[in-house]
Design a protein around this motif. Sequence first.
Motif, short mmCIF file in Angstrom:
data_model
loop_
_atom_site.label_atom_id
_atom_site.label_comp_id
_atom_site.label_asym_id
_atom_site.label_seq_id
_atom_site.Cartn_x
_atom_site.Cartn_y
_atom_site.Cartn_z
N TYR A 30 0.68 -1.17 0.06
CA TYR A 30 0.10 -0.05 -0.13
C TYR A 30 0.88 1.14 0.05
CZ TYR A 30 -3.35 -3.47 1.76
OH TYR A 30 -4.01 -4.73 1.49
N VAL A 31 0.55 2.10 -0.85
CA VAL A 31 1.25 3.45 -0.83
C VAL A 31 0.15 4.32 -0.17
CG1 VAL A 31 2.34 5.36 -2.17
CG2 VAL A 31 2.28 2.87 -3.10
N VAL A 32 0.58 4.90 0.99
CA VAL A 32 -0.20 5.57 1.99
C VAL A 32 0.39 7.36 1.88
CG1 VAL A 32 -0.75 6.19 4.34
CG2 VAL A 32 -0.66 3.78 3.41
N ASN A 33 -0.70 8.20 1.70
CA ASN A 33 -0.41 9.50 1.83
C ASN A 33 -0.04 9.79 3.30
OD1 ASN A 33 -1.04 12.37 2.19
ND2 ASN A 33 -1.61 12.36 0.18
N THR A 34 1.21 10.66 3.53
CA THR A 34 1.37 10.54 4.89
C THR A 34 0.66 11.84 5.56
OG1 THR A 34 3.25 12.27 4.42
CG2 THR A 34 3.65 9.60 4.78
N SER A 35 0.28 12.75 4.72
CA SER A 35 -0.73 13.81 5.23
C SER A 35 -2.02 13.18 5.71
CB SER A 35 -0.89 14.89 4.36
OG SER A 35 0.46 15.55 3.73
N THR A 36 -2.79 12.49 4.78
CA THR A 36 -3.94 12.22 5.03
C THR A 36 -4.19 10.76 5.84
OG1 THR A 36 -4.40 11.22 2.68
CG2 THR A 36 -4.54 13.70 3.23
N GLY A 37 -3.23 9.93 5.37
CA GLY A 37 -3.38 8.60 5.95
C GLY A 37 -4.28 7.83 5.02
N ALA A 38 -4.73 8.17 3.93
CA ALA A 38 -5.31 7.34 2.99
C ALA A 38 -4.35 6.72 2.01
CB ALA A 38 -6.10 8.41 2.00
N VAL A 39 -4.94 5.47 1.53
CA VAL A 39 -4.21 4.53 0.52
C VAL A 39 -4.24 5.18 -1.00
CG1 VAL A 39 -4.06 2.58 -0.39
CG2 VAL A 39 -4.62 2.74 1.99
N ALA A 40 -3.22 5.57 -1.23
CA ALA A 40 -3.44 6.23 -2.71
C ALA A 40 -3.11 5.39 -3.84
CB ALA A 40 -2.17 7.30 -2.70
N TYR A 41 -2.50 4.15 -3.49
CA TYR A 41 -2.35 3.08 -4.40
C TYR A 41 -1.92 1.92 -3.83
CZ TYR A 41 -0.38 1.04 -8.66
OH TYR A 41 -0.16 0.08 -9.75
N SER A 42 -2.58 0.75 -4.41
CA SER A 42 -2.25 -0.60 -3.82
C SER A 42 -1.95 -1.63 -4.77
CB SER A 42 -3.24 -1.08 -2.97
OG SER A 42 -4.63 -1.39 -3.52
N GLY A 43 -1.31 -2.51 -4.74
CA GLY A 43 -1.14 -3.67 -5.44
C GLY A 43 -0.31 -4.78 -4.97
N THR A 44 0.30 -5.67 -5.57
CA THR A 44 0.91 -6.88 -5.29
C THR A 44 2.50 -6.77 -5.88
OG1 THR A 44 -1.05 -7.97 -5.31
CG2 THR A 44 0.70 -9.44 -5.10
N SER A 45 3.28 -7.45 -4.86
CA SER A 45 4.72 -7.43 -5.55
C SER A 45 5.02 -8.50 -6.29
CB SER A 45 5.66 -7.55 -4.14
OG SER A 45 5.44 -9.03 -3.59
N SER A 46 5.89 -8.57 -6.99
CA SER A 46 6.52 -9.65 -7.96
C SER A 46 6.58 -10.98 -7.13
CB SER A 46 7.87 -9.24 -8.65
OG SER A 46 8.63 -9.07 -7.60
N THR A 47 6.91 -12.23 -7.51
CA THR A 47 7.02 -13.10 -6.87
C THR A 47 8.51 -13.11 -6.31
OG1 THR A 47 5.70 -14.38 -8.36
CG2 THR A 47 7.37 -15.56 -7.12
N ARG A 48 8.42 -13.42 -4.90
CA ARG A 48 10.16 -13.30 -4.40
C ARG A 48 10.99 -14.47 -4.97
NH1 ARG A 48 9.14 -14.93 1.92
NH2 ARG A 48 9.14 -17.11 1.76
N SER A 49 12.17 -14.12 -5.10
CA SER A 49 13.28 -15.01 -5.45
C SER A 49 14.27 -14.80 -4.53
CB SER A 49 13.77 -14.78 -6.88
OG SER A 49 14.24 -13.37 -6.99
N SER A 50 15.16 -15.90 -4.34
CA SER A 50 16.33 -16.02 -3.40
C SER A 50 17.51 -15.40 -4.16
CB SER A 50 16.68 -17.53 -3.04
OG SER A 50 17.78 -17.57 -2.16
#
Length: 105
Positions: A30-50
């Motif tokens: 989640y990308v959160v606006n630090t002024s309002t606390g609102a979620v400005a954008y959300s999504g899923t990361s890539s598959t993790r790799s070692s």
Amino acid sequence: YSTNAVKAVKLMEKSNVAASSSKVNKVTCYVVNTSTGAVAYSGTSSTRSSDTLTGYYVSTFTFTDLKTPGSYKVCTPLGVSFNFTVHPSSVALTHTALVIQVARL
């Protein structure tokens, strides 16, 4: 970040921590606006790799579509980034990345 820049965060989790935690390969971010606390954008990361050189599991969350100027932070189950600013600019940056590194004991 410029509004036109590639925006991404690298998620790094120590291999021994990841091995003992749940086998989740992707992380909701989640990308959160630090002024309002609102979620400005959300999504899923890539598959993790070692990464055998560093001993970390690594994945990437890209949020280039976030164009609204403001102060933000990226929040994930692994941790929270430092605050960063998206600002209007005519200069496009090629790539800038934040890193959330977790080394729980």
